[in-house]
Design an enzyme around this catalytic site. Structure first.
Site, PDB file in Angstrom:
ATOM      1  N   ASN A  23      20.705  36.299  -5.283  1.00 16.65           N
ATOM      2  CA  ASN A  23      21.844  36.489  -5.618  1.00 16.65           C
ATOM      3  C   ASN A  23      21.671  37.203  -7.233  1.00 16.65           C
ATOM      4  O   ASN A  23      21.329  36.678  -8.106  1.00 16.65           O
ATOM      5  CB  ASN A  23      22.690  35.324  -6.005  1.00 16.65           C
ATOM      6  CG  ASN A  23      24.261  35.565  -6.354  1.00 16.65           C
ATOM      7  OD1 ASN A  23      24.566  36.607  -7.073  1.00 16.65           O
ATOM      8  ND2 ASN A  23      25.062  34.418  -6.419  1.00 16.65           N
ATOM      9  N   CYS A  79      30.241  37.678 -10.298  1.00 17.96           N
ATOM     10  CA  CYS A  79      29.745  38.475  -9.014  1.00 17.96           C
ATOM     11  C   CYS A  79      30.670  39.516  -8.504  1.00 17.96           C
ATOM     12  O   CYS A  79      30.362  40.324  -7.950  1.00 17.96           O
ATOM     13  CB  CYS A  79      29.185  37.637  -7.856  1.00 17.96           C
ATOM     14  SG  CYS A  79      28.348  36.489  -8.606  1.00 17.96           S
ATOM     15  N   HIS A 127      29.159  41.121  -1.481  1.00 21.53           N
ATOM     16  CA  HIS A 127      28.371  40.260  -2.439  1.00 21.53           C
ATOM     17  C   HIS A 127      27.532  39.395  -1.905  1.00 21.53           C
ATOM     18  O   HIS A 127      27.690  38.715  -0.917  1.00 21.53           O
ATOM     19  CB  HIS A 127      29.292  39.512  -3.196  1.00 21.53           C
ATOM     20  CG  HIS A 127      28.579  38.479  -4.248  1.00 21.53           C
ATOM     21  ND1 HIS A 127      27.448  38.971  -5.071  1.00 21.53           N
ATOM     22  CD2 HIS A 127      28.645  37.086  -4.614  1.00 21.53           C
ATOM     23  CE1 HIS A 127      26.940  37.935  -5.716  1.00 21.53           C
ATOM     24  NE2 HIS A 127      27.849  36.996  -5.291  1.00 21.53           N
TER      25      HIS A 127
HETATM   26  N1  ACO Z   1      15.721  22.617  -1.958  1.00 22.48           N
HETATM   27  C1  ACO Z   1      15.938  21.645  -1.475  1.00 22.48           C
HETATM   28  N2  ACO Z   1      16.715  20.599  -1.303  1.00 22.48           N
HETATM   29  C2  ACO Z   1      17.718  21.178  -2.217  1.00 22.48           C
HETATM   30  C3  ACO Z   1      17.674  22.094  -2.989  1.00 22.48           C
HETATM   31  C4  ACO Z   1      16.594  23.268  -2.995  1.00 22.48           C
HETATM   32  N3  ACO Z   1      16.542  24.221  -3.641  1.00 22.48           N
HETATM   33  N4  ACO Z   1      18.853  22.439  -3.876  1.00 22.48           N
HETATM   34  C5  ACO Z   1      19.569  21.311  -3.442  1.00 22.48           C
HETATM   35  N5  ACO Z   1      18.946  20.783  -2.420  1.00 22.48           N
HETATM   36  C6  ACO Z   1      19.394  19.270  -1.808  1.00 22.48           C
HETATM   37  C7  ACO Z   1      20.676  18.467  -2.652  1.00 22.48           C
HETATM   38  O1  ACO Z   1      20.096  17.783  -3.757  1.00 22.48           O
HETATM   39  C8  ACO Z   1      21.039  17.890  -1.440  1.00 22.48           C
HETATM   40  O2  ACO Z   1      20.498  16.662  -1.361  1.00 22.48           O
HETATM   41  P1  ACO Z   1      21.034  15.170  -0.879  1.00 22.48           P
HETATM   42  O3  ACO Z   1      21.803  15.530   0.268  1.00 22.48           O
HETATM   43  O4  ACO Z   1      19.932  14.420  -0.638  1.00 22.48           O
HETATM   44  O5  ACO Z   1      22.115  14.984  -2.002  1.00 22.48           O
HETATM   45  C9  ACO Z   1      20.914  18.769  -0.053  1.00 22.48           C
HETATM   46  O6  ACO Z   1      19.959  19.634  -0.501  1.00 22.48           O
HETATM   47  C10 ACO Z   1      22.225  19.560   0.340  1.00 22.48           C
HETATM   48  O7  ACO Z   1      22.680  20.179  -0.953  1.00 22.48           O
HETATM   49  P2  ACO Z   1      24.193  20.861  -0.935  1.00 22.48           P
HETATM   50  O8  ACO Z   1      24.594  21.372  -2.201  1.00 22.48           O
HETATM   51  O9  ACO Z   1      25.083  19.991  -0.062  1.00 22.48           O
HETATM   52  O10 ACO Z   1      23.712  22.272  -0.022  1.00 22.48           O
HETATM   53  P3  ACO Z   1      24.536  23.132   0.654  1.00 22.48           P
HETATM   54  O11 ACO Z   1      24.376  23.227   1.951  1.00 22.48           O
HETATM   55  O12 ACO Z   1      25.730  23.116   0.049  1.00 22.48           O
HETATM   56  O13 ACO Z   1      23.730  24.609   0.218  1.00 22.48           O
HETATM   57  C11 ACO Z   1      24.064  26.449  -1.780  1.00 22.48           C
HETATM   58  C12 ACO Z   1      23.955  24.751  -1.371  1.00 22.48           C
HETATM   59  C13 ACO Z   1      23.104  27.459  -0.944  1.00 22.48           C
HETATM   60  C14 ACO Z   1      24.162  26.357  -2.975  1.00 22.48           C
HETATM   61  C15 ACO Z   1      25.574  26.453  -1.111  1.00 22.48           C
HETATM   62  O14 ACO Z   1      26.442  25.514  -1.532  1.00 22.48           O
HETATM   63  C16 ACO Z   1      25.936  27.972  -1.443  1.00 22.48           C
HETATM   64  O15 ACO Z   1      25.575  28.816  -1.243  1.00 22.48           O
HETATM   65  N6  ACO Z   1      27.211  28.136  -2.229  1.00 22.48           N
HETATM   66  C17 ACO Z   1      27.737  29.162  -2.618  1.00 22.48           C
HETATM   67  C18 ACO Z   1      26.948  29.902  -3.910  1.00 22.48           C
HETATM   68  C19 ACO Z   1      27.699  31.167  -4.177  1.00 22.48           C
HETATM   69  O16 ACO Z   1      28.391  31.925  -3.238  1.00 22.48           O
HETATM   70  N7  ACO Z   1      27.504  31.613  -5.356  1.00 22.48           N
HETATM   71  C20 ACO Z   1      28.319  32.824  -5.930  1.00 22.48           C
HETATM   72  C21 ACO Z   1      28.910  32.916  -6.868  1.00 22.48           C
HETATM   73  S1  ACO Z   1      27.608  32.991  -8.332  1.00 22.48           S
HETATM   74  C22 ACO Z   1      28.102  34.008  -9.474  1.00 22.48           C
HETATM   75  O17 ACO Z   1      29.267  34.391  -9.491  1.00 22.48           O
HETATM   76  C23 ACO Z   1      27.107  34.088 -10.693  1.00 22.48           C
END
Ligand code: ACO
Length: 310
Positions: A267, A114, A237
């Site tokens: 993204n 990214c 980003h």
């Molecule tokens: N819908 C519903 N529930 C979901 C989903 C979904 N799509 N995805 C995960 N969950 C669940 C999980 O299973 C988990 O359930 P559990 O508590 O029963 O285990 C719960 O939701 C919480 O999951 P987390 O992974 O803790 O959710 P989080 O609040 O961390 O959000 C997210 C996830 C949005 C991916 C976040 O971590 C994030 O934005 N990370 C950064 C991503 C990023 O910046 N990427 C950039 C680089 S990408 C690149 O370079 C190609």
């Protein structure tokens, strides 16, 4: 420090829109979960006959038209992508062919996750400074919908497809500062060959982003001798609205200085900063002389920020 001028921009996004509700029919998720955690509402997916080359070429054509330059004066073409059509030839070579750009040019792809558009801009400036040609074109093009596991709700809902380009020249009367780097890594995010699927440790990536992006922005502002108040527009980003809001809070800056389009595209990896730049320009939010700050972070634990004058 010799600056750059963005002479024109262009974008191409595929027609097909996938909403959060569309995803909720395929995996166990909801519009509410996706909006709350990420700020995303919808994203675009490429049709079967679209490629990163075709999308990139469409964006380049529009950027050249927007700049009003002679396409034959483009001496370098860089494509930033993690989803190129082939290992070789590069998308850049195929765009040169498809748009009939001149033969005696430098054309290659770069893979920096990214951060690709930021890495590409730094590289293009270096090429322009080496002399020999007047204009360079940088385009970021991604089809991530073909690199995802469509049953893995923790990643599939996050990514989208799109392309955007900029025509660049040097400008000796403006300033340019950059901080670019990498903490080489293949554990946070990975797009394995040949077709993924994208793996991402969401929480670890989130922590990396909220700890490193504000520091990165402070570092580049320190280099430029400016404070957050001096920056007119932040083009960050678009990985997660919460990450952008966390940065905004730390910098204590108003909403209107942070361009947001994650709600429409999700993204789009390298294309994200490029799409933000094109849309901010077309919406009249970038005016001559404004100080613009670009920042990206991503796979490979790459990171980069640039301050330049619009
Ligand atoms: N819908 C519903 N529930 C979901 C989903 C979904 N799509 N995805 C995960 N969950 C669940 C999980 O299973 C988990 O359930 P559990 O508590 O029963 O285990 C719960 O939701 C919480 O999951 P987390 O992974 O803790 O959710 P989080 O609040 O961390 O959000 C997210 C996830 C949005 C991916 C976040 O971590 C994030 O934005 N990370 C950064 C991503 C990023 O910046 N990427 C950039 C680089 S990408 C690149 O370079 C190609």
């Amino acid at each position: 420090m010799s600056g750059i001028k963005i002479l024109g921009t262009g974008k191409y996004v595929p027609e097909k829109i996938i909403t959060n509700d569309d995803w909720a029919k395929l995996v166990e998720t909801s519009d509410e979960w996706i909006v709350q955690r990420t700020g995303m509402k919808e994203r675009h997916f490429a049709a079967d006959d679209e490629t990163t080359t075709s999308m990139g070429a469409a964006a380049v054509k529009l950027a050249i038209e927007d700049a009003g330059i002679d396409p034959q004066e483009v001496g370098a073409l860089i494509v930033a992508t993690v989803s190129a059509d082939n290992y070789s030839p590069s998308d850049a070579c195929l765009i040169q062919r498809d748009l009939g750009l001149r033969d005696n040019m430098i054309a290659f792809d770069i893979s920096a996750g990214c951060s690709g558009f930021v890495f590409g801009l730094e590289t293009m400036r270096g090429l322009l400074m080496s002399g020999g040609f007047k204009y360079g074109v940088l385009v970021a093009s991604e089809i991530l919908s073909r690199k995802m596991d469509k049953t893995d709700r923790s990643t599939c809902v996050l990514f989208g497809d799109g392309a955007a380009a900029a025509v660049i020249s040097l400008d000796d009367n403006s300033e340019y500062y950059s901080c670019i780097g990498v903490h080489g890594d293949d554990e946070l995010i990975k797009v394995p060959v040949p077709n993924g699927p994208i793996y991402m440790d969401g929480q670890a990536t989130y922590k990396f982003a909220v700890s490193s992006v504000p520091k990165l922005i402070n570092d580049v502002m320190e280099k430029a001798g400016v404070s957050p108040d001096d920056i007119d527009m932040f083009l960050l980003h678009q990985a997660n609205l919460r990450i952008i809001e966390a940065v905004q809070k730390r910098l204590k800056q108003p909403d209107e200085k942070f361009f947001i389009n994650i709600n429409k595209y999700g993204n789009t990896s390298a294309a994200s900063v490029a799409l933000a730049m094109d849309e901010a320009k077309k919406e009249g939010k970038l005016k001559p002389g404004m100080k613009v700050l670009l920042a990206g972070f991503g796979a490979g634990k790459t990171y980069g920020a640039i301050i330049f004058e619009w």
